[in-house]
Enzyme design. Sequence first.
Site, mmCIF file in Angstrom:
data_model
loop_
_atom_site.group_PDB
_atom_site.id
_atom_site.type_symbol
_atom_site.label_atom_id
_atom_site.label_comp_id
_atom_site.label_asym_id
_atom_site.label_seq_id
_atom_site.Cartn_x
_atom_site.Cartn_y
_atom_site.Cartn_z
ATOM 1 N NE ARG A 88 7.177 0.826 4.878
ATOM 2 C CZ ARG A 88 5.961 0.290 5.006
ATOM 3 N NH1 ARG A 88 5.756 -0.978 4.755
ATOM 4 N NH2 ARG A 88 4.942 1.042 5.368
ATOM 5 C CE LYS A 141 18.923 -3.444 9.245
ATOM 6 N NZ LYS A 141 18.452 -3.887 10.543
ATOM 7 N NE ARG A 145 -1.859 -2.229 2.898
ATOM 8 C CZ ARG A 145 -2.242 -3.477 2.691
ATOM 9 N NH1 ARG A 145 -3.419 -3.717 2.183
ATOM 10 N NH2 ARG A 145 -1.470 -4.494 2.994
ATOM 11 C CB THR A 146 3.364 2.513 2.404
ATOM 12 O OG1 THR A 146 2.549 2.090 3.496
ATOM 13 C CG2 THR A 146 4.001 3.837 2.739
ATOM 14 C CG HIS A 172 3.684 4.224 8.668
ATOM 15 N ND1 HIS A 172 3.855 5.053 7.585
ATOM 16 C CD2 HIS A 172 3.150 3.067 8.173
ATOM 17 C CE1 HIS A 172 3.435 4.430 6.494
ATOM 18 N NE2 HIS A 172 3.008 3.231 6.828
HETATM 19 C C1 NCD Z 1 1.803 -0.948 8.342
HETATM 20 C C2 NCD Z 1 3.293 -0.800 8.326
HETATM 21 O O1 NCD Z 1 3.972 -1.268 7.419
HETATM 22 O O2 NCD Z 1 3.753 -0.178 9.254
HETATM 23 N N1 NCD Z 1 1.161 -1.055 7.134
HETATM 24 C C3 NCD Z 1 1.029 0.023 6.305
HETATM 25 O O3 NCD Z 1 1.926 0.794 6.084
HETATM 26 N N2 NCD Z 1 -0.181 0.220 5.741
HETATM 27 C C4 NCD Z 1 1.296 -1.819 9.388
HETATM 28 C C5 NCD Z 1 1.760 -3.238 9.446
HETATM 29 O O4 NCD Z 1 2.714 -3.656 8.827
HETATM 30 O O5 NCD Z 1 1.109 -3.976 10.204
#
Ligand code: NCD
Length: 306
Positions: free
Chosen positions: A105, A83, A55-56, A133
Amino acid sequence: MIKHLRSAADLDAATATLILDTAAEMAALSGREVKKLPALRGRTVVNLFYEDSTRTRISFEAAAKRLSADVINFSAKGSSVSKGESLKDTALTLQAMGADAVVIRHSASGAPHRLANWVDGSVVNAGDGTHEHPTQALLDAYTMRSRLGRLDGLKVAIVGDVLHSRVARSNVLLLTTLGAQVTLVGPPTLIPLDVAAALSEKTQVSYDLDAVLPDSDVVMMLRVQTERMQDSYFPSAREYSRRYGLDMLRMRKLPEHAIVMHPGPMNRGMEIAPEVADSPRSTIVEQVANGVSVRMAVLYLLLGGK
Ligand code: NCD
Protein backbone atom coordinates in the site's frame (compact mmCIF):
# COMPACT_ATOMS: atom_id res chain seq x y z
CA MET A 1 -2.81 -17.62 -13.69
CA ILE A 2 -1.47 -14.06 -13.59
CA LYS A 3 1.68 -13.36 -11.57
CA HIS A 4 0.83 -9.94 -10.13
CA LEU A 5 -2.39 -8.23 -9.09
CA ARG A 6 -1.62 -4.57 -9.69
CA SER A 7 -4.91 -3.48 -11.22
CA ALA A 8 -8.41 -4.85 -11.59
CA ALA A 9 -7.65 -4.60 -15.31
CA ASP A 10 -5.21 -7.53 -14.82
CA LEU A 11 -8.29 -9.74 -14.41
CA ASP A 12 -10.38 -11.12 -17.23
CA ALA A 13 -13.80 -12.56 -16.40
CA ALA A 14 -12.53 -16.14 -16.13
CA THR A 15 -9.67 -15.26 -13.75
CA ALA A 16 -11.88 -13.03 -11.61
CA THR A 17 -14.51 -15.77 -11.37
CA LEU A 18 -11.85 -18.33 -10.43
CA ILE A 19 -10.73 -16.04 -7.58
CA LEU A 20 -14.32 -15.59 -6.35
CA ASP A 21 -14.99 -19.34 -6.52
CA THR A 22 -11.74 -20.11 -4.69
CA ALA A 23 -12.65 -17.49 -2.06
CA ALA A 24 -15.95 -19.32 -1.48
CA GLU A 25 -13.97 -22.49 -0.75
CA MET A 26 -11.71 -20.56 1.59
CA ALA A 27 -14.76 -19.12 3.36
CA ALA A 28 -15.93 -22.63 4.17
CA LEU A 29 -12.72 -22.95 6.20
CA SER A 30 -13.51 -20.06 8.53
CA GLY A 31 -16.43 -22.03 9.90
CA ARG A 32 -14.09 -24.81 11.06
CA GLU A 33 -12.44 -24.93 14.45
CA VAL A 34 -8.98 -25.19 12.90
CA LYS A 35 -8.82 -22.43 10.32
CA LYS A 36 -5.38 -23.14 8.92
CA LEU A 37 -4.43 -24.69 5.57
CA PRO A 38 -0.87 -25.84 4.86
CA ALA A 39 -1.00 -24.46 1.29
CA LEU A 40 1.71 -21.78 1.62
CA ARG A 41 3.95 -23.41 4.23
CA GLY A 42 7.53 -22.26 3.77
CA ARG A 43 6.55 -19.29 1.59
CA THR A 44 7.11 -15.71 2.68
CA VAL A 45 4.56 -12.92 2.33
CA VAL A 46 5.66 -9.36 3.09
CA ASN A 47 3.11 -6.68 3.93
CA LEU A 48 4.64 -3.37 2.93
CA PHE A 49 2.40 -0.55 4.15
CA TYR A 50 3.45 3.03 3.44
CA GLU A 51 -0.02 4.36 4.18
CA ASP A 52 -2.45 3.93 7.07
CA SER A 53 -4.71 0.94 7.03
CA THR A 54 -6.81 -1.05 9.47
CA ARG A 55 -8.96 -3.51 7.55
CA THR A 56 -6.77 -4.22 4.55
CA ARG A 57 -3.62 -4.76 6.53
CA ILE A 58 -5.16 -7.05 9.14
CA SER A 59 -7.01 -8.89 6.42
CA PHE A 60 -3.89 -9.66 4.36
CA GLU A 61 -2.05 -10.75 7.49
CA ALA A 62 -4.88 -13.07 8.55
CA ALA A 63 -5.15 -14.46 5.00
CA ALA A 64 -1.44 -15.28 4.72
CA LYS A 65 -1.35 -16.82 8.20
CA ARG A 66 -4.39 -19.01 7.52
CA LEU A 67 -2.49 -20.38 4.55
CA SER A 68 0.52 -21.08 6.84
CA ALA A 69 2.85 -18.60 5.11
CA ASP A 70 5.58 -16.77 7.03
CA VAL A 71 4.39 -13.17 7.31
CA ILE A 72 6.62 -10.12 7.65
CA ASN A 73 4.92 -6.82 8.39
CA PHE A 74 6.83 -3.74 7.32
CA SER A 75 5.40 -0.40 8.32
CA ALA A 76 7.05 2.49 6.54
CA LYS A 77 5.23 5.17 8.49
CA GLY A 78 7.53 7.92 9.67
CA SER A 79 10.18 7.23 7.04
CA SER A 80 11.58 10.46 5.63
CA VAL A 81 13.42 8.96 2.69
CA SER A 82 12.17 10.21 -0.67
CA LYS A 83 9.55 7.91 -2.17
CA GLY A 84 11.20 6.50 -5.28
CA GLU A 85 14.53 5.79 -3.65
CA SER A 86 13.17 4.34 -0.47
CA LEU A 87 10.86 2.06 -2.38
CA LYS A 88 13.66 0.74 -4.57
CA ASP A 89 16.00 0.21 -1.61
CA THR A 90 13.28 -1.55 0.30
CA ALA A 91 12.49 -3.68 -2.73
CA LEU A 92 16.12 -4.81 -2.95
CA THR A 93 16.04 -5.78 0.72
CA LEU A 94 12.86 -7.80 0.22
CA GLN A 95 14.42 -9.40 -2.81
CA ALA A 96 17.45 -10.42 -0.73
CA MET A 97 15.14 -11.98 1.85
CA GLY A 98 13.40 -14.02 -0.80
CA ALA A 99 9.86 -12.70 -0.50
CA ASP A 100 7.44 -14.85 -2.52
CA ALA A 101 4.78 -12.16 -2.45
CA VAL A 102 4.82 -8.48 -1.56
CA VAL A 103 1.57 -6.80 -0.63
CA ILE A 104 2.01 -3.06 -1.00
CA ARG A 105 0.00 0.00 0.00
CA HIS A 106 1.52 3.31 -1.07
CA SER A 107 0.37 6.89 -1.44
CA ALA A 108 1.90 7.10 -4.93
CA SER A 109 -0.26 5.83 -7.78
CA GLY A 110 1.75 3.26 -9.74
CA ALA A 111 4.04 2.19 -6.87
CA PRO A 112 3.07 -1.52 -7.25
CA HIS A 113 3.95 -1.37 -10.97
CA ARG A 114 7.43 -0.06 -10.17
CA LEU A 115 7.91 -2.57 -7.39
CA ALA A 116 7.12 -5.44 -9.76
CA ASN A 117 10.21 -4.46 -11.77
CA TRP A 118 12.50 -4.80 -8.76
CA VAL A 119 11.38 -8.04 -7.09
CA ASP A 120 11.03 -11.58 -8.41
CA GLY A 121 7.98 -12.41 -6.28
CA SER A 122 4.33 -11.60 -6.91
CA VAL A 123 3.17 -8.06 -6.21
CA VAL A 124 -0.31 -7.39 -4.87
CA ASN A 125 -1.66 -3.86 -4.87
CA ALA A 126 -3.35 -3.09 -1.53
CA GLY A 127 -4.15 0.49 -2.57
CA ASP A 128 -1.95 2.94 -4.50
CA GLY A 129 -2.82 6.61 -4.09
CA THR A 130 -6.03 7.49 -5.87
CA HIS A 131 -5.39 4.80 -8.47
CA GLU A 132 -6.54 1.27 -7.60
CA HIS A 133 -7.42 -1.22 -4.89
CA PRO A 134 -8.17 -4.47 -6.74
CA THR A 135 -8.66 -6.81 -3.75
CA GLN A 136 -11.27 -4.41 -2.36
CA ALA A 137 -13.14 -4.67 -5.66
CA LEU A 138 -12.88 -8.46 -5.51
CA LEU A 139 -14.27 -8.61 -1.97
CA ASP A 140 -17.05 -6.23 -2.96
CA ALA A 141 -17.93 -8.39 -5.97
CA TYR A 142 -17.81 -11.48 -3.75
CA THR A 143 -20.20 -9.84 -1.27
CA MET A 144 -22.63 -8.82 -4.04
CA ARG A 145 -22.58 -12.29 -5.53
CA SER A 146 -23.13 -14.03 -2.22
CA ARG A 147 -25.97 -11.68 -1.20
CA LEU A 148 -27.73 -11.32 -4.55
CA GLY A 149 -26.72 -14.51 -6.34
CA ARG A 150 -25.19 -12.97 -9.47
CA LEU A 151 -23.12 -10.12 -10.89
CA ASP A 152 -24.19 -10.22 -14.52
CA GLY A 153 -26.83 -7.54 -15.12
CA LEU A 154 -26.64 -6.21 -11.56
CA LYS A 155 -27.23 -2.46 -11.24
CA VAL A 156 -24.62 -0.91 -8.99
CA ALA A 157 -24.54 2.75 -7.93
CA ILE A 158 -21.15 3.96 -6.68
CA VAL A 159 -21.77 7.16 -4.75
CA GLY A 160 -19.64 10.05 -3.58
CA ASP A 161 -15.97 10.96 -3.81
CA VAL A 162 -15.21 9.08 -7.03
CA LEU A 163 -12.36 11.48 -7.85
CA HIS A 164 -10.15 10.35 -4.96
CA SER A 165 -11.36 6.76 -4.77
CA ARG A 166 -9.17 3.84 -5.77
CA VAL A 167 -12.03 1.63 -4.57
CA ALA A 168 -14.34 3.16 -7.19
CA ARG A 169 -11.81 2.81 -9.99
CA SER A 170 -11.09 -0.86 -9.30
CA ASN A 171 -14.77 -1.60 -8.84
CA VAL A 172 -15.71 -0.01 -12.17
CA LEU A 173 -13.10 -2.12 -13.97
CA LEU A 174 -13.94 -5.39 -12.26
CA LEU A 175 -17.72 -5.06 -12.16
CA THR A 176 -18.00 -4.16 -15.83
CA THR A 177 -15.73 -7.10 -16.69
CA LEU A 178 -18.19 -9.31 -14.81
CA GLY A 179 -21.24 -7.88 -16.56
CA ALA A 180 -22.65 -5.48 -13.96
CA GLN A 181 -24.00 -2.03 -14.89
CA VAL A 182 -22.30 0.73 -12.95
CA THR A 183 -23.61 4.25 -12.37
CA LEU A 184 -21.28 6.79 -10.77
CA VAL A 185 -23.17 9.27 -8.60
CA GLY A 186 -21.89 12.41 -6.89
CA PRO A 187 -21.38 16.13 -7.28
CA PRO A 188 -19.87 17.08 -10.67
CA THR A 189 -16.70 18.27 -8.87
CA LEU A 190 -16.07 14.75 -7.56
CA ILE A 191 -16.80 12.81 -10.74
CA PRO A 192 -13.76 13.40 -12.93
CA LEU A 193 -14.66 14.02 -16.55
CA ASP A 194 -11.71 11.98 -17.80
CA VAL A 195 -12.76 8.96 -15.75
CA ALA A 196 -16.36 9.34 -16.84
CA ALA A 197 -15.30 9.78 -20.47
CA ALA A 198 -12.84 6.89 -20.46
CA LEU A 199 -15.49 4.61 -19.03
CA SER A 200 -18.52 6.16 -20.66
CA GLU A 201 -19.28 3.22 -22.88
CA LYS A 202 -19.67 0.97 -19.90
CA THR A 203 -20.68 3.25 -17.04
CA GLN A 204 -23.23 5.97 -16.57
CA VAL A 205 -22.90 9.16 -14.58
CA SER A 206 -25.64 10.85 -12.53
CA TYR A 207 -25.64 13.87 -10.24
CA ASP A 208 -28.99 12.93 -8.73
CA LEU A 209 -28.86 10.20 -6.09
CA ASP A 210 -32.60 10.18 -5.47
CA ALA A 211 -33.26 9.39 -9.12
CA VAL A 212 -30.79 6.48 -9.19
CA LEU A 213 -31.78 4.68 -5.98
CA PRO A 214 -35.15 3.13 -7.05
CA ASP A 215 -33.41 1.29 -9.88
CA SER A 216 -30.33 0.01 -7.99
CA ASP A 217 -29.57 -3.47 -6.69
CA VAL A 218 -26.48 -2.25 -4.86
CA VAL A 219 -25.55 1.16 -3.53
CA MET A 220 -21.89 1.55 -2.62
CA MET A 221 -21.15 4.64 -0.53
CA LEU A 222 -17.62 6.05 -0.71
CA ARG A 223 -15.77 7.87 2.04
CA VAL A 224 -15.27 11.57 1.45
CA GLN A 225 -11.46 11.64 1.41
CA THR A 226 -10.74 15.06 2.90
CA GLU A 227 -7.08 14.13 3.44
CA ARG A 228 -6.61 14.00 -0.34
CA MET A 229 -8.46 17.25 -1.05
CA GLN A 230 -6.42 20.35 -1.73
CA ASP A 231 -9.41 22.35 -2.96
CA SER A 232 -12.96 22.62 -1.73
CA TYR A 233 -15.20 20.38 -3.77
CA PHE A 234 -18.53 21.12 -2.08
CA PRO A 235 -19.94 24.05 -0.05
CA SER A 236 -20.09 22.31 3.33
CA ALA A 237 -20.29 18.89 4.95
CA ARG A 238 -23.94 19.54 5.70
CA GLU A 239 -24.71 20.40 2.10
CA TYR A 240 -22.85 17.33 0.85
CA SER A 241 -24.73 15.13 3.27
CA ARG A 242 -28.07 16.65 2.29
CA ARG A 243 -27.55 15.84 -1.39
CA TYR A 244 -25.37 12.75 -1.41
CA GLY A 245 -25.56 11.23 2.06
CA LEU A 246 -27.52 8.00 2.55
CA ASP A 247 -29.96 8.40 5.44
CA MET A 248 -32.98 6.28 6.41
CA LEU A 249 -35.39 8.33 4.31
CA ARG A 250 -33.28 7.85 1.18
CA MET A 251 -32.62 4.21 1.88
CA ARG A 252 -36.37 3.56 1.63
CA LYS A 253 -36.20 4.53 -2.03
CA LEU A 254 -34.17 1.40 -2.75
CA PRO A 255 -35.90 -1.77 -3.94
CA GLU A 256 -36.67 -4.29 -1.18
CA HIS A 257 -33.77 -6.61 -2.06
CA ALA A 258 -31.08 -3.95 -2.49
CA ILE A 259 -27.96 -3.89 -0.31
CA VAL A 260 -25.90 -0.99 1.07
CA MET A 261 -22.10 -1.23 0.97
CA HIS A 262 -19.16 0.85 2.22
CA PRO A 263 -15.46 -0.10 2.08
CA GLY A 264 -14.70 1.62 5.41
CA PRO A 265 -13.50 3.63 7.14
CA MET A 266 -16.82 5.49 7.33
CA ASN A 267 -17.59 9.10 8.10
CA ARG A 268 -20.76 8.27 9.99
CA GLY A 269 -23.23 11.09 9.59
CA MET A 270 -21.58 12.41 6.44
CA GLU A 271 -21.85 10.01 3.50
CA ILE A 272 -23.82 7.45 5.51
CA ALA A 273 -26.15 7.77 8.51
CA PRO A 274 -25.32 5.53 11.50
CA GLU A 275 -28.77 3.86 11.34
CA VAL A 276 -28.14 2.95 7.70
CA ALA A 277 -24.66 1.61 8.38
CA ASP A 278 -26.02 -0.59 11.15
CA SER A 279 -29.18 -1.69 9.33
CA PRO A 280 -29.79 -5.27 8.13
CA ARG A 281 -29.34 -4.06 4.53
CA SER A 282 -25.81 -2.99 5.23
CA THR A 283 -23.09 -5.49 4.29
CA ILE A 284 -20.26 -3.47 5.81
CA VAL A 285 -19.17 -6.03 8.41
CA GLU A 286 -19.68 -8.89 5.95
CA GLN A 287 -17.38 -7.12 3.48
CA VAL A 288 -14.59 -7.20 6.06
CA ALA A 289 -15.10 -10.91 6.75
CA ASN A 290 -15.21 -11.70 3.04
CA GLY A 291 -11.98 -9.75 2.59
CA VAL A 292 -10.00 -12.46 4.37
CA SER A 293 -11.38 -15.25 2.15
CA VAL A 294 -10.80 -13.23 -1.00
CA ARG A 295 -7.21 -12.37 -0.05
CA MET A 296 -6.55 -16.01 0.81
CA ALA A 297 -7.74 -16.92 -2.67
CA VAL A 298 -5.56 -14.24 -4.28
CA LEU A 299 -2.39 -15.24 -2.44
CA TYR A 300 -3.07 -18.94 -2.99
CA LEU A 301 -3.64 -18.58 -6.73
CA LEU A 302 -0.83 -16.07 -7.39
CA LEU A 303 1.65 -18.29 -5.55
CA GLY A 304 0.78 -21.25 -7.69
CA GLY A 305 -1.89 -23.09 -5.70
CA LYS A 306 -4.01 -25.56 -7.63
C1 NCD B 1 -10.30 2.30 1.37
C2 NCD B 1 -8.89 2.61 0.98
O1 NCD B 1 -7.99 2.69 1.81
O2 NCD B 1 -8.71 2.77 -0.21
N1 NCD B 1 -10.48 1.53 2.50
C3 NCD B 1 -10.20 0.20 2.50
O3 NCD B 1 -9.20 -0.26 2.01
N2 NCD B 1 -11.10 -0.63 3.07
C4 NCD B 1 -11.23 3.40 1.21
C5 NCD B 1 -10.98 4.68 1.93
O4 NCD B 1 -9.92 4.96 2.46
O5 NCD B 1 -11.93 5.48 1.94
